[in-house]
Design an enzyme around this catalytic site. Sequence first.
Site, short mmCIF file in Angstrom:
data_model
loop_
_atom_site.label_atom_id
_atom_site.label_comp_id
_atom_site.label_asym_id
_atom_site.label_seq_id
_atom_site.Cartn_x
_atom_site.Cartn_y
_atom_site.Cartn_z
N ASP A 192 14.99 54.22 12.24
CA ASP A 192 16.10 54.18 11.28
C ASP A 192 15.83 53.11 10.24
OD1 ASP A 192 18.66 54.61 10.08
OD2 ASP A 192 19.46 55.19 12.02
N HIS A 239 23.39 66.76 8.55
CA HIS A 239 24.57 67.01 7.71
C HIS A 239 24.65 66.09 6.50
CE1 HIS A 239 26.57 64.15 10.78
NE2 HIS A 239 26.48 63.48 9.65
#
Length: 335
Positions: A192, A239
Amino acid sequence: MAQNNWTIPELLQFSGGYWAPAALHAGVKLDIFTPLAGGARTAAAVASERGLEPRATAMLLDALAAMGLLLKQGDDYVTTAFAAETLVRTSPGYLGHIIQHHHHLMAGWAQLPEAVKSGGPIRERVSQPDDAEARESFLMGMFNLASQLAPRIATAVDLSGRKRLLDLGGGPGTYAVHFCRQYPELTAVDYDLPTTREFAEGVIARFGLAERVTFHAGDYLAEPIPAGFDVAWLSHILHADGPAACATILGKAVDAMDPEGMLLVQEFIMNDAKDGPQFPALFSLNMLLGTNGGQSYAEGELAGMMTVAGLQEVRRLPLELPNGAGVMVGKKAAS
């Protein structure tokens, strides 16, 4: 989806239903529940301790009592057992981070008509909290949510024989931690952004897994992803992007896996008609407000993207998860 037979009173109550969440958000943001967990206090005492105005504090405490989160005893207030477990900052079950994240989203939702007119994100044009505060609320809010589901999913998803997991866009690393707790021979990499590192390493250390779960800083859209994994977990990252970016993400994840690697995608999944379930449909609007091109995807759309990325035997796992969430799985071909 089935038609909802609305009544006028239901419609009006629904329209004003944000009042109670706003009161909850205020109670959490002002950390009103923590002092009350130590014993009964008057509104004046809470106001003094938290630096608030006494009359307004009493009104907020009365509302929280009416909602069943506080108990009122004469002029004194105390937390319910549920509030003590979930809304007191020092509690191991504290959910205040995700509640504060919801609070940060409210200003953007008030601008939904403008977003629908423009077709683009609106959040950068409305008042936002300090970046550090918003980042902590978001990342640890994701920890709050994932902690409710990760133990269950780790038990239900069979990773027997798998050795190395990529938790792509793993945030605080909650899923990587719980998969490793479930499978003692598994190691994991949480990939990340660099700003996530302190939160991820804190969570990993909390569970005593620093030797098996490591953090790798990077931007998975713009930078290379390390290889050599036999399972990849992509939880609620697709998403945030449009189909083209999703294709890039899936392609890079597949390339990072060894032959016969397993790729799992968790998302809020719409039906193929895209008229439900309700939460994924509303979540798609949340992505409209905050991203360029992000949206909720239908099961068929996800299966199609995964197949184009090179995965075989793509299917949805038979997991009943809240809010329309689901897990799709596919397998990389043997070499």
